[in-house]
Design a protein around this motif. Structure first.
Motif, PDB file in Angstrom:
ATOM      1  N   VAL A 152       0.505   2.036  -2.723  1.00 15.28           N
ATOM      2  CA  VAL A 152       0.282   0.850  -1.908  1.00 15.28           C
ATOM      3  C   VAL A 152       1.246   0.751  -0.732  1.00 15.28           C
ATOM      4  N   ALA A 153       2.205   1.680  -0.663  1.00 13.21           N
ATOM      5  CA  ALA A 153       3.187   1.691   0.423  1.00 13.21           C
ATOM      6  C   ALA A 153       3.824   3.073   0.477  1.00 13.21           C
ATOM      7  N   PHE A 190       1.792  -5.374  -7.813  1.00 11.11           N
ATOM      8  CA  PHE A 190       0.905  -4.511  -7.025  1.00 11.11           C
ATOM      9  C   PHE A 190       0.077  -3.549  -7.882  1.00 11.11           C
ATOM     10  N   CYS A 191       0.045  -3.782  -9.195  1.00 10.80           N
ATOM     11  CA  CYS A 191      -0.828  -2.958 -10.036  1.00 10.80           C
ATOM     12  C   CYS A 191      -2.291  -3.154  -9.642  1.00 10.80           C
ATOM     13  N   CYS A 192      -2.668  -4.405  -9.371  1.00 13.76           N
ATOM     14  CA  CYS A 192      -4.056  -4.675  -9.003  1.00 13.76           C
ATOM     15  C   CYS A 192      -4.418  -3.998  -7.689  1.00 13.76           C
ATOM     16  N   SER A 193      -3.499  -4.031  -6.729  1.00 12.06           N
ATOM     17  CA  SER A 193      -3.759  -3.388  -5.435  1.00 12.06           C
ATOM     18  C   SER A 193      -3.878  -1.880  -5.577  1.00 12.06           C
ATOM     19  N   ALA A 194      -3.068  -1.305  -6.480  1.00 15.17           N
ATOM     20  CA  ALA A 194      -3.128   0.139  -6.702  1.00 15.17           C
ATOM     21  C   ALA A 194      -4.442   0.553  -7.351  1.00 15.17           C
ATOM     22  N   ALA A 195      -5.005  -0.328  -8.169  1.00 13.54           N
ATOM     23  CA  ALA A 195      -6.262  -0.016  -8.862  1.00 13.54           C
ATOM     24  C   ALA A 195      -7.490  -0.337  -8.021  1.00 13.54           C
ATOM     25  N   CYS A 196      -7.312  -1.177  -6.999  1.00  9.44           N
ATOM     26  CA  CYS A 196      -8.436  -1.638  -6.184  1.00  9.44           C
ATOM     27  C   CYS A 196      -9.124  -0.468  -5.484  1.00  9.44           C
ATOM     28  N   ILE A 197     -10.449  -0.460  -5.508  1.00 11.18           N
ATOM     29  CA  ILE A 197     -11.192   0.646  -4.898  1.00 11.18           C
ATOM     30  C   ILE A 197     -11.510   0.387  -3.426  1.00 11.18           C
ATOM     31  N   ALA A 198     -11.183  -0.821  -2.939  1.00 10.81           N
ATOM     32  CA  ALA A 198     -11.363  -1.099  -1.512  1.00 10.81           C
ATOM     33  C   ALA A 198     -10.263  -0.399  -0.721  1.00 10.81           C
ATOM     34  N   SER A 199     -10.524  -0.136   0.524  1.00 12.54           N
ATOM     35  CA  SER A 199      -9.561   0.555   1.372  1.00 12.54           C
ATOM     36  C   SER A 199      -8.338  -0.311   1.642  1.00 12.54           C
ATOM     37  N   HIS A 200      -7.149   0.264   1.481  1.00 14.70           N
ATOM     38  CA  HIS A 200      -5.921  -0.470   1.777  1.00 14.70           C
ATOM     39  C   HIS A 200      -5.765  -0.722   3.278  1.00 14.70           C
ATOM     40  N   ASP A 201      -6.500   0.014   4.082  1.00 12.07           N
ATOM     41  CA  ASP A 201      -6.408  -0.160   5.533  1.00 12.07           C
ATOM     42  C   ASP A 201      -7.197  -1.373   6.017  1.00 12.07           C
ATOM     43  N   THR A 202      -8.202  -1.790   5.240  1.00 11.56           N
ATOM     44  CA  THR A 202      -9.072  -2.873   5.696  1.00 11.56           C
ATOM     45  C   THR A 202      -9.029  -4.112   4.808  1.00 11.56           C
ATOM     46  N   PHE A 203      -8.325  -4.065   3.690  1.00 10.14           N
ATOM     47  CA  PHE A 203      -8.293  -5.179   2.743  1.00 10.14           C
ATOM     48  C   PHE A 203      -6.845  -5.568   2.468  1.00 10.14           C
ATOM     49  N   LEU A 204      -6.556  -6.868   2.565  1.00 11.52           N
ATOM     50  CA  LEU A 204      -5.192  -7.328   2.299  1.00 11.52           C
ATOM     51  C   LEU A 204      -4.770  -7.080   0.856  1.00 11.52           C
ATOM     52  N   GLY A 205      -5.753  -7.002  -0.039  1.00 16.19           N
ATOM     53  CA  GLY A 205      -5.447  -6.694  -1.426  1.00 16.19           C
ATOM     54  C   GLY A 205      -5.654  -7.883  -2.343  1.00 16.19           C
ATOM     55  N   PRO A 206      -5.945  -7.609  -3.630  1.00 14.21           N
ATOM     56  CA  PRO A 206      -6.242  -8.693  -4.561  1.00 14.21           C
ATOM     57  C   PRO A 206      -5.077  -9.641  -4.804  1.00 14.21           C
ATOM     58  N   ASN A 207      -3.844  -9.139  -4.845  1.00 15.64           N
ATOM     59  CA  ASN A 207      -2.729 -10.070  -5.094  1.00 15.64           C
ATOM     60  C   ASN A 207      -2.455 -10.945  -3.877  1.00 15.64           C
ATOM     61  N   ALA A 208      -2.662 -10.425  -2.672  1.00 15.48           N
ATOM     62  CA  ALA A 208      -2.519 -11.255  -1.478  1.00 15.48           C
ATOM     63  C   ALA A 208      -3.603 -12.329  -1.447  1.00 15.48           C
ATOM     64  N   MET A 209      -4.829 -11.952  -1.787  1.00 12.32           N
ATOM     65  CA  MET A 209      -5.916 -12.925  -1.839  1.00 12.32           C
ATOM     66  C   MET A 209      -5.631 -13.987  -2.901  1.00 12.32           C
ATOM     67  N   LEU A 210      -5.107 -13.555  -4.034  1.00 11.36           N
ATOM     68  CA  LEU A 210      -4.792 -14.490  -5.119  1.00 11.36           C
ATOM     69  C   LEU A 210      -3.741 -15.504  -4.665  1.00 11.36           C
ATOM     70  N   SER A 221     -15.274  -4.569  -8.379  1.00  8.46           N
ATOM     71  CA  SER A 221     -15.186  -3.567  -9.449  1.00  8.46           C
ATOM     72  C   SER A 221     -14.486  -4.117 -10.687  1.00  8.46           C
ATOM     73  N   GLN A 222     -13.727  -5.200 -10.520  1.00  4.49           N
ATOM     74  CA  GLN A 222     -12.942  -5.840 -11.575  1.00  4.49           C
ATOM     75  C   GLN A 222     -11.788  -4.973 -12.077  1.00  4.49           C
ATOM     76  N   ALA A 223     -11.461  -3.916 -11.335  1.00  2.00           N
ATOM     77  CA  ALA A 223     -10.323  -3.073 -11.715  1.00  2.00           C
ATOM     78  C   ALA A 223      -9.030  -3.878 -11.702  1.00  2.00           C
ATOM     79  N   CYS A 224      -8.941  -4.857 -10.795  1.00  2.00           N
ATOM     80  CA  CYS A 224      -7.732  -5.686 -10.702  1.00  2.00           C
ATOM     81  C   CYS A 224      -7.476  -6.434 -12.004  1.00  2.00           C
ATOM     82  N   SER A 225      -8.520  -6.994 -12.579  1.00  2.00           N
ATOM     83  CA  SER A 225      -8.375  -7.716 -13.845  1.00  2.00           C
ATOM     84  C   SER A 225      -8.036  -6.765 -14.987  1.00  2.00           C
ATOM     85  N   PHE A 226      -8.597  -5.571 -14.948  1.00  3.86           N
ATOM     86  CA  PHE A 226      -8.405  -4.596 -16.027  1.00  3.86           C
ATOM     87  C   PHE A 226      -6.951  -4.152 -16.146  1.00  3.86           C
ATOM     88  N   VAL A 227      -6.261  -4.012 -15.007  1.00  7.50           N
ATOM     89  CA  VAL A 227      -4.904  -3.465 -15.056  1.00  7.50           C
ATOM     90  C   VAL A 227      -3.811  -4.526 -14.988  1.00  7.50           C
TER      91      VAL A 227
END
Length: 239
Positions: free
Chosen positions: A100-101, A158-178, A211-217
């Motif tokens: 993620v970085a 940042f576990c959820c962001s690491a598991a997220c299948i969306a592009s890190h270049d175009t998505f702020l990430g699930p934890n930022a959205m949360l 994908s719900q990968a964020c919830s899974f991890v």
């Protein structure tokens, strides 16, 4: 009951001075209730003092020890050896930093870079709702609190962001959205518009692939995907 295991840790290393990446193998015997941070420390003490890894609280509250183990983002301070063997069905583990970085060294990533996405959503109350005229503090009813209290347990590991299948270049990430969603749902916050604009921006919630990968991890067992779905439905604004 097995009391110890012979483990093989294949750890992705990175030397910033030589700009060199490689995988290094460590063999060690470990007790069944040792945590993976204990394994890293054991390597430092007994085999290789140069292995770099992150940790702080080691109680699952700061998120600084997050790594990817056999492809799954996890907190190294919470994962016990016996649980890892049972979960992955193996005593061999491939360990690498979260993607993620930028990597600073070995398993340590640039957290300032990772947190830049969180900073964009302003994860704090911008405009507090004024208390009542009698001076009583603003109170939240149990019903209001129940809507979003689970989301407040996020530790930004940042576990959820690491598991997220969306592009890190175009998505702020699930934890930022949360973080943004929590403040929109918080009845103490009067400034909603800035957050809503961020949530529904080009890099916002609609980049989520559900994908719900964020919830899974999520190590705190937050159903991150649930809050993302509420945002997509426009069902997050508090009264």
């Amino acid at each position: 009951m097995k009391t110890s295991y012979d483990l093989t840790l294949n750890i992705r290393r990175y030397d910033p001075y030589q700009n060199r990446t490689w995988v290094q193998t460590y063999q060690l015997e470990a007790g069944r209730i040792m945590r993976f941070v204990d394994l890293f420390r054991k390597i430092n003490d007994e085999q290789d003092a140069t292995l770099a890894w992150g940790s702080s609280c080691e109680h699952g509250q700061c998120g600084s020890c997050s790594v990817r183990i056999n492809g799954k983002p996890m907190l190294a301070c919470e994962l016990l050896v016996e649980n890892a063997v049972n979960e992955f069905g193996s005593t061999t583990f491939f360990i690498e930093p979260l993607p993620v970085a930028s990597v600073v060294r070995d398993l340590v990533i640039d957290t300032d870079q990772a947190y830049a996405r969180i900073d964009q959503v302003k994860p704090y109350i911008i405009s507090p709702r004024q208390p009542a005229a009698d001076g009583e503090a603003h109170q939240i009813s149990p019903e209001e609190l129940d809507r979003y209290v689970d989301a407040t347990r996020c530790i930004n590991c940042f576990c959820c962001s690491a598991a997220c299948i969306a592009s890190h270049d175009t998505f702020l990430g699930p934890n930022a959205m949360l973080a943004a969603i929590v403040r929109v749902m918080d009845p103490r916050e009067d400034e909603k518009q800035q957050r809503l604009e961020t949530i529904y921006s080009e890099n916002g919630v609609y980049r989520c692939h559900s994908s719900q990968a964020c919830s899974f991890v999520c190590p705190k067992e937050i159903d991150v995907a649930h809050f993302m779905a509420l945002a997509k439905q426009g069902a997050i604004t508090s009264s």
